[in-house]
Design a protein around this motif. Structure first.
Motif, PDB file in Angstrom:
ATOM      1  N   GLN A   1       0.842  -1.199   0.000  1.00 52.35           N
ATOM      2  CA  GLN A   1       0.000   0.000   0.000  1.00 52.35           C
ATOM      3  C   GLN A   1       0.877   1.250   0.000  1.00 52.35           C
ATOM      4  O   GLN A   1       1.882   1.330   0.705  1.00 52.35           O
ATOM      5  CB  GLN A   1      -0.901   0.000   1.229  1.00 52.35           C
ATOM      6  CG  GLN A   1      -1.959   1.107   1.219  1.00 52.35           C
ATOM      7  CD  GLN A   1      -2.772   1.115   2.498  1.00 52.35           C
ATOM      8  OE1 GLN A   1      -2.227   0.935   3.583  1.00 52.35           O
ATOM      9  NE2 GLN A   1      -4.075   1.317   2.378  1.00 52.35           N
ATOM     10  N   PHE A   2       0.475   2.224  -0.823  1.00 49.31           N
ATOM     11  CA  PHE A   2       1.179   3.501  -0.940  1.00 49.31           C
ATOM     12  C   PHE A   2       0.158   4.601  -0.679  1.00 49.31           C
ATOM     13  O   PHE A   2      -0.725   4.850  -1.502  1.00 49.31           O
ATOM     14  CB  PHE A   2       1.801   3.647  -2.321  1.00 49.31           C
ATOM     15  CG  PHE A   2       2.805   2.562  -2.645  1.00 49.31           C
ATOM     16  CD1 PHE A   2       4.162   2.743  -2.402  1.00 49.31           C
ATOM     17  CD2 PHE A   2       2.385   1.351  -3.181  1.00 49.31           C
ATOM     18  CE1 PHE A   2       5.076   1.749  -2.684  1.00 49.31           C
ATOM     19  CE2 PHE A   2       3.291   0.350  -3.471  1.00 49.31           C
ATOM     20  CZ  PHE A   2       4.641   0.542  -3.222  1.00 49.31           C
ATOM     21  N   VAL A   3       0.293   5.250   0.482  1.00 47.05           N
ATOM     22  CA  VAL A   3      -0.737   6.188   0.939  1.00 47.05           C
ATOM     23  C   VAL A   3      -0.190   7.609   0.911  1.00 47.05           C
ATOM     24  O   VAL A   3       0.797   7.910   1.605  1.00 47.05           O
ATOM     25  CB  VAL A   3      -1.168   5.844   2.383  1.00 47.05           C
ATOM     26  CG1 VAL A   3      -2.296   6.767   2.837  1.00 47.05           C
ATOM     27  CG2 VAL A   3      -1.583   4.388   2.485  1.00 47.05           C
ATOM     28  N   PRO A   4      -0.783   8.531   0.132  1.00 48.15           N
ATOM     29  CA  PRO A   4      -0.398   9.943   0.269  1.00 48.15           C
ATOM     30  C   PRO A   4      -0.568  10.371   1.720  1.00 48.15           C
ATOM     31  O   PRO A   4      -1.621  10.172   2.321  1.00 48.15           O
ATOM     32  CB  PRO A   4      -1.388  10.668  -0.653  1.00 48.15           C
ATOM     33  CG  PRO A   4      -1.781   9.629  -1.667  1.00 48.15           C
ATOM     34  CD  PRO A   4      -1.816   8.334  -0.905  1.00 48.15           C
ATOM     35  N   ALA A   5       0.506  10.920   2.291  1.00 49.43           N
ATOM     36  CA  ALA A   5       0.508  11.153   3.731  1.00 49.43           C
ATOM     37  C   ALA A   5       1.066  12.525   4.070  1.00 49.43           C
ATOM     38  O   ALA A   5       1.785  13.148   3.289  1.00 49.43           O
ATOM     39  CB  ALA A   5       1.322  10.066   4.439  1.00 49.43           C
ATOM     40  N   VAL A   6       0.724  12.961   5.273  1.00 50.73           N
ATOM     41  CA  VAL A   6       1.185  14.219   5.835  1.00 50.73           C
ATOM     42  C   VAL A   6       2.203  13.920   6.931  1.00 50.73           C
ATOM     43  O   VAL A   6       2.030  12.968   7.704  1.00 50.73           O
ATOM     44  CB  VAL A   6      -0.003  15.003   6.429  1.00 50.73           C
ATOM     45  CG1 VAL A   6       0.476  16.246   7.171  1.00 50.73           C
ATOM     46  CG2 VAL A   6      -0.985  15.386   5.325  1.00 50.73           C
ATOM     47  N   VAL A   7       3.278  14.707   6.985  1.00 44.15           N
ATOM     48  CA  VAL A   7       4.277  14.555   8.043  1.00 44.15           C
ATOM     49  C   VAL A   7       3.932  15.521   9.174  1.00 44.15           C
ATOM     50  O   VAL A   7       3.840  16.732   8.959  1.00 44.15           O
ATOM     51  CB  VAL A   7       5.697  14.837   7.519  1.00 44.15           C
ATOM     52  CG1 VAL A   7       6.722  14.663   8.646  1.00 44.15           C
ATOM     53  CG2 VAL A   7       6.031  13.920   6.351  1.00 44.15           C
ATOM     54  N   GLU A   8       3.752  14.986  10.373  1.00 40.86           N
ATOM     55  CA  GLU A   8       3.440  15.819  11.529  1.00 40.86           C
ATOM     56  C   GLU A   8       4.710  16.465  12.096  1.00 40.86           C
ATOM     57  O   GLU A   8       5.830  16.089  11.740  1.00 40.86           O
ATOM     58  CB  GLU A   8       2.756  14.966  12.611  1.00 40.86           C
ATOM     59  CG  GLU A   8       1.496  14.254  12.146  1.00 40.86           C
ATOM     60  CD  GLU A   8       0.296  15.188  12.016  1.00 40.86           C
ATOM     61  OE1 GLU A   8       0.493  16.425  11.991  1.00 40.86           O
ATOM     62  OE2 GLU A   8      -0.834  14.691  11.942  1.00 40.86           O
ATOM     63  N   SER A   9       4.530  17.414  12.997  1.00 37.50           N
ATOM     64  CA  SER A   9       5.672  18.135  13.556  1.00 37.50           C
ATOM     65  C   SER A   9       6.613  17.223  14.338  1.00 37.50           C
ATOM     66  O   SER A   9       7.803  17.524  14.479  1.00 37.50           O
ATOM     67  CB  SER A   9       5.183  19.276  14.458  1.00 37.50           C
ATOM     68  OG  SER A   9       4.384  18.764  15.509  1.00 37.50           O
TER      69      SER A   9
ATOM     70  N   ARG B   1       0.588  10.521   8.892  1.00 38.24           N
ATOM     71  CA  ARG B   1      -0.804  10.074   8.861  1.00 38.24           C
ATOM     72  C   ARG B   1      -1.324  10.229   7.443  1.00 38.24           C
ATOM     73  O   ARG B   1      -0.827  11.066   6.668  1.00 38.24           O
ATOM     74  CB  ARG B   1      -1.659  10.881   9.831  1.00 38.24           C
ATOM     75  CG  ARG B   1      -1.727  12.358   9.512  1.00 38.24           C
ATOM     76  CD  ARG B   1      -2.750  13.093  10.364  1.00 38.24           C
ATOM     77  NE  ARG B   1      -2.734  14.530  10.118  1.00 38.24           N
ATOM     78  CZ  ARG B   1      -3.317  15.123   9.063  1.00 38.24           C
ATOM     79  NH1 ARG B   1      -3.964  14.394   8.160  1.00 38.24           N
ATOM     80  NH2 ARG B   1      -3.252  16.437   8.906  1.00 38.24           N
ATOM     81  N   PRO B   2      -2.325   9.423   7.048  1.00 36.24           N
ATOM     82  CA  PRO B   2      -2.897   9.580   5.702  1.00 36.24           C
ATOM     83  C   PRO B   2      -3.388  11.001   5.472  1.00 36.24           C
ATOM     84  O   PRO B   2      -3.900  11.662   6.391  1.00 36.24           O
ATOM     85  CB  PRO B   2      -4.051   8.575   5.703  1.00 36.24           C
ATOM     86  CG  PRO B   2      -3.643   7.533   6.698  1.00 36.24           C
ATOM     87  CD  PRO B   2      -2.919   8.296   7.782  1.00 36.24           C
ATOM     88  N   ALA B   3      -3.200  11.479   4.245  1.00 36.55           N
ATOM     89  CA  ALA B   3      -3.583  12.860   3.931  1.00 36.55           C
ATOM     90  C   ALA B   3      -5.087  13.067   3.966  1.00 36.55           C
ATOM     91  O   ALA B   3      -5.557  14.189   4.133  1.00 36.55           O
ATOM     92  CB  ALA B   3      -3.026  13.251   2.570  1.00 36.55           C
ATOM     93  N   THR B   4      -5.855  11.993   3.790  1.00 35.55           N
ATOM     94  CA  THR B   4      -7.311  12.085   3.916  1.00 35.55           C
ATOM     95  C   THR B   4      -7.785  10.903   4.748  1.00 35.55           C
ATOM     96  O   THR B   4      -7.045   9.939   4.974  1.00 35.55           O
ATOM     97  CB  THR B   4      -8.030  12.026   2.549  1.00 35.55           C
ATOM     98  OG1 THR B   4      -7.938  10.695   2.028  1.00 35.55           O
ATOM     99  CG2 THR B   4      -7.431  13.009   1.570  1.00 35.55           C
ATOM    100  N   GLY B   5      -9.035  10.975   5.170  1.00 36.34           N
ATOM    101  CA  GLY B   5      -9.608   9.876   5.941  1.00 36.34           C
ATOM    102  C   GLY B   5      -9.933   8.666   5.100  1.00 36.34           C
ATOM    103  O   GLY B   5     -10.316   7.627   5.627  1.00 36.34           O
TER     104      GLY B   5
END
Length: 395
Positions: free
Chosen positions: A334-342, A347-351
């Motif tokens: 699985q390749f999930v567009p994700a956001v990097v937290e501080s 976490r996944p960029a969307t729900g």
């Protein structure tokens, strides 16, 4: 289903590096270095001062020492006179350290006088002196072949004494989007129509890796249309988007299967239906049509193909903890567009996870979180792989 690693290895095997160009440094930004840059001379070329201050013999200076200033040494002044015992020399940052001096005391630790100076600290042997060759020796590798040339790399090449570098020619990549449902950006879609974002997406990704995109006119879902669109194309690689699955109106597969292109179910989400092969002697990668699938399969499959053309180093998959949990498809990487937290977690960029129609997640995402095929559930705190977005590396 075909494992991802096997599919990528097949894709890369279709490629051969493009030829070289020798270009000026100003023209090399964003290009891939073809020959390692080595230092023409030591760097620094001579012992020089790291501070504005006074060159001294360390053994002669303690707190309160007062000493005659025998010379003034600005940067670029040539070989300075030797420093004699009992004297010091006012010296500027980058200026050569005179023979006999073995330390520099910063001006802020003195009374800054120009004739006879008082020191407010003791000298330490070697302090604030940049030694010749401590950065690189003549002949040392400074920038390795295969690197994408940015400002830092080109600055290093200039410092090493080079005005030009050898780079790979920018490969030409023909981009073809298919689908009767597609309309141009800015147009109002009619019933059943959607905006063609794939032509823009692929064009920008090709540019980011170092290629030259040539966007072909969109192809309708008619038998023979894809073959006709690709006839006479002159490129190093062809990338198509859409029409590669098992639908009744999938023109890419209908026209190309059995004619130099094989189609596979690849064990990845998104991006399961793909094709690889050659058309008229040109390597081709046939991607799915949903934009998230296009983005992911470009990063996972087409990126390595282009880097093989360019002789570029393949970026490493990094690791990060998951900020939250999510489900994964059984038996598929699985390749999930994700956001990097501080805190460095992702976490996944969307729900909605990695479902291929979630185009907005591409705008929010900065990396791809990579989960192996054998994992069916990611829990908060689990370590996942991280692929940096190609577009994040453009600077």
């Amino acid at each position: 289903m075909r494992p991802v690693d096997e599919h990528v290895a097949h894709a890369v095997s279709l490629m051969a590096p493009v030829d070289l160009d020798e270009v000026a440094l100003a023209e090399a930004f964003g290009r891939v270095l073809a020959r390692t840059v080595t230092a023409r001379y030591d760097s620094p070329r001579f012992d020089n001062s790291a501070m504005d201050g006074y060159a001294v013999r360390a053994a002669e200076v303690t707190v309160g020492t007062r000493m005659r200033v025998a010379a003034d040494i600005p940067a670029g002044s040539g070989e300075p006179p030797a420093l004699h015992s009992g004297t010091c020399a006012r010296i500027m940052t980058g200026a050569p350290v005179p023979h006999g001096a073995d330390a520099v005391i910063p001006v802020e630790h003195t009374d800054a006088a120009t004739a006879e100076v008082t020191f407010y600290q003791s000298a330490v042997t070697g302090a604030h002196i940049r030694r010749a060759g401590e950065d690189a020796r003549a002949g040392d590798a400074v920038v390795a072949a295969g690197q994408l040339l940015g400002a830092w790399q080109l600055s290093a090449a200039a410092s090493a004494g080079h005005a030009t570098v050898a780079v790979r020619r920018r490969p030409v990549v023909a981009v073809l989007a298919t689908g009767d449902e597609l309309v141009d950006p800015g147009m109002e879609p009619g019933p059943g129509q959607i905006v063609d974002s794939n032509s823009t997406l692929l064009s920008m990704l090709v540019t980011a890796v170092g290629g030259v995109p040539v966007v072909l006119p969109r192809c309708p879902d008619r038998p023979g249309a894809v073959a006709a669109a690709l006839a006479g194309v002159d490129a190093d690689l062809i990338v198509t988007a859409g029409g590669a699955s098992v639908g009744a109106y999938d023109p890419v597969k209908a026209d190309l299967a059995g004619h130099g292109v094989e189609f596979f179910a690849v064990a990845m989400q998104p991006g399961k239906p793909q094709g690889l092969g050659t058309v008229n002697g040109i390597p081709i990668a046939c991607l799915p049509g949903n934009p998230v699938s296009v983005a992911v399969t470009f990063h996972v499959v087409v990126g390595p193909m282009l880097r093989a053309l360019l002789g570029a180093v393949e970026p490493k998959v990094l690791a990060a903890p998951a900020a939250e949990g999510w489900k994964c498809p059984a038996g598929r990487a699985q390749f999930v567009p994700a956001v990097v937290e501080s805190d460095g977690s992702v976490r996944p960029a969307t729900g909605g996870g990695s479902r291929s129609h979630l185009v907005a997640s591409l705008a929010a995402g900065r990396v791809l979180a990579v989960v192996p095929a054998e994992v069916e559930q990611v829990y908060a705190g689990d370590t996942v792989g991280i692929m940096t977005s190609i577009l994040e590396n453009m600077g």
